[in-house]
Scaffold this motif. Structure first.
Motif, short mmCIF file in Angstrom:
data_model
loop_
_atom_site.label_atom_id
_atom_site.label_comp_id
_atom_site.label_asym_id
_atom_site.label_seq_id
_atom_site.Cartn_x
_atom_site.Cartn_y
_atom_site.Cartn_z
N ILE A 1 0.65 -1.45 0.08
CA ILE A 1 0.03 -0.08 0.13
C ILE A 1 0.66 1.60 0.04
O ILE A 1 2.01 1.70 1.43
CB ILE A 1 -0.74 -0.30 1.53
CG1 ILE A 1 -2.10 -1.29 1.19
CG2 ILE A 1 -1.87 1.13 1.23
CD1 ILE A 1 -2.56 -1.16 2.17
N PRO A 2 0.84 2.18 -1.20
CA PRO A 2 1.73 3.28 -1.13
C PRO A 2 1.87 4.67 0.01
O PRO A 2 0.14 4.37 0.71
CB PRO A 2 1.06 3.96 -2.18
CG PRO A 2 0.63 2.51 -3.47
CD PRO A 2 0.14 2.23 -1.95
N CYS A 3 3.01 4.64 0.07
CA CYS A 3 3.12 6.12 1.25
C CYS A 3 1.37 7.14 0.77
O CYS A 3 1.22 6.43 -0.47
CB CYS A 3 3.76 6.45 1.50
SG CYS A 3 5.25 5.76 2.04
N LEU A 4 1.39 8.06 1.77
CA LEU A 4 0.38 8.69 1.60
C LEU A 4 0.77 9.74 0.56
O LEU A 4 0.07 10.37 -0.50
CB LEU A 4 0.00 9.46 2.91
CG LEU A 4 -0.97 8.42 3.70
CD1 LEU A 4 -0.63 9.70 4.96
CD2 LEU A 4 -1.79 8.04 3.41
N ASN A 5 1.53 9.91 0.05
CA ASN A 5 2.53 10.89 -0.45
C ASN A 5 1.88 12.18 -1.20
O ASN A 5 1.34 13.29 0.08
CB ASN A 5 2.79 10.10 -2.08
CG ASN A 5 3.77 8.75 -2.31
OD1 ASN A 5 4.44 9.36 -1.27
ND2 ASN A 5 2.89 7.71 -2.50
N ASP A 6 1.32 12.44 -1.80
CA ASP A 6 0.28 14.03 -2.35
C ASP A 6 -1.19 14.07 -2.06
O ASP A 6 -1.58 14.37 -2.89
CB ASP A 6 0.59 14.85 -3.28
CG ASP A 6 0.59 13.72 -5.19
OD1 ASP A 6 0.79 12.55 -4.73
OD2 ASP A 6 0.40 14.49 -5.75
N ASP A 7 -1.56 12.61 -1.95
CA ASP A 7 -2.69 12.33 -1.48
C ASP A 7 -3.70 13.31 -0.49
O ASP A 7 -2.64 13.86 0.24
CB ASP A 7 -2.64 10.77 -0.51
CG ASP A 7 -4.61 10.63 -0.24
OD1 ASP A 7 -5.13 10.44 -1.53
OD2 ASP A 7 -5.10 11.01 0.64
N ALA A 8 -4.80 13.89 -1.71
CA ALA A 8 -5.32 14.88 -0.20
C ALA A 8 -5.87 15.43 0.88
O ALA A 8 -5.46 16.43 1.04
CB ALA A 8 -6.47 15.19 -1.40
N ALA A 9 -5.71 13.91 1.06
CA ALA A 9 -5.80 13.80 2.33
C ALA A 9 -5.06 13.56 3.48
O ALA A 9 -4.55 14.52 4.28
CB ALA A 9 -7.12 11.95 3.04
#
Length: 355
Positions: free
Chosen positions: A329-337
């Protein structure tokens, strides 16, 4: 100094003589800091990066008279080749940079846009790397030259550790030591148990599980490791990781035992925090848990430890032990949340600085 004291158009102080140097309008700076990345994958680029990283006393606290001969004569003669080969497996060839750099740019672009939407030009958002480029010192000096009279320094580590958060802070404070007129400074604390961060993690798990044909037998939360000795010396990292796993499980509404906590990236002969992820996933496979998922809550952005180590060494250990289905499961990176959670932290820490 206030913006009102500067004549519009030429940046000169209203009461100053004509030959006075131009003065930039006062701004507030937000500086995000990540671990770092080599500039390229060749031997000398890797050696420069590894030398800076492995010479940090926060990372390797062995006395220099013991460590530096070993590092310079043996480790840095060989490791740049193997590390460079590993980086080439994940390198962003189009942008000619590491994924960590690419993702950090994407994160900061969104954070900058959010800051501009909230505060206009009053806040300047930048990023730096603890090791490699752009260096903390160079970015701090540029921000001060741009008129940042106050800087909020934000290490992009959800959990506190001496080898991550503390050394990033060290570099920031050392940069300030070289500046004649220092800006006011604040440092962001760890945010491992912040509800918005936990919720962002949970959403990423839910999205990943929704796309799978079968639910994994267990979710492994793999955190970057550190020597066991650091825990007994007072570093809170281990306890914070355990709490994040528990809060994530509670947010997901899962039963006890559905999330395992383990630690990766062991270095040297000293005992590190256990269980080691590479051994733990193999043990799960031998126990009959053939379908697992792995998440890395301690990393704000995917990097060599997630893209190459988890999807390489750790995956292979699981499959060699009989594992069948492995989902990273990828890191949160630039996810909006994730961006929203980081902006929540920034807004709280700028209290009193913004009108």
């Amino acid at each position: 100094m206030t913006n009102a004291s500067i004549r519009p158009g030429d940046g000169r102080l209203a009461h100053a003589p004509a030959d006075h140097p131009a003065v930039k309008p006062a701004r507030i700076g937000v500086l995000f800091a990540n671990l770092g990345t080599p500039d390229a994958t060749d031997y000398w680029s890797m050696r420069r990066y590894l030398n800076e990283f492995l010479s940090d006393k926060r990372v390797i606290d062995i006395p220099n008279w013991k460590w530096q001969p070993l590092l310079q004569l043996i480790i840095l003669s060989k490791r740049p080749f193997t590390s460079g080969a590993n980086y080439r497996l994940i390198w962003n060839n189009e942008a000619n940079e590491s994924p960590l750099m690419t993702i950090t740019r994407q994160q900061v672009a969104k954070l900058r846009a959010a800051a501009e939407a909230n505060w206009g030009e009053a806040v300047q958002v930048e990023f730096c790397m603890r090791y490699g480029n752009p260096s903390t010192r160079s970015v701090v000096e540029r921000m001060v030259a741009d008129g940042c009279e106050k800087i909020l320094f934000f290490p992009l580590y959800p959990h506190y550790a001496g080898a991550t958060s503390a050394t990033a802070n060290d570099a920031f404070f050392k940069a300030l030591m070289r500046i004649k007129r220092q800006p006011a400074a604040r440092v962001v604390a760890e945010y491992f148990d912040r509800p918005s961060y936990i919720d962002a993690l949970a959403q990423s798990v839910e999205r990943a599980y929704a796309g799978l044909a079968a639910r994994p037998d267990v979710l492994v939360a793999s955190y970057h490791g550190m020597p066991q000795r650091y825990l007994t010396e007072g570093d809170p990292y281990h306890c914070q990781c355990q709490k994040t796993s528990r809060l994530l499980r509670e947010r997901l509404g899962w039963a006890a035992g559905s999330i395992d906590t383990s630690f990766q990236s062991v270095f040297g002969r000293e005992e590190w925090l256990k269980p080691y992820t590479v051994k733990h996933v193999a043990a799960l496979a031998r126990e009959g848990k053939k379908n697992i998922a792995v998440i890395s809550p301690a990393f704000a952005a995917d990097c060599i430890e997630t893209l190459e180590e988890i999807n390489g060494e750790i995956l292979h250990a699981f499959e060699a032990a009989g594992g069948e289905s492995f989902t990273y499961i990828p890191c949160l990176n630039d996810d909006a949340a994730h961006i929203a959670a980081l902006m929540e932290v920034v807004t709280e820490n700028l209290t009193g600085w913004l009108g």
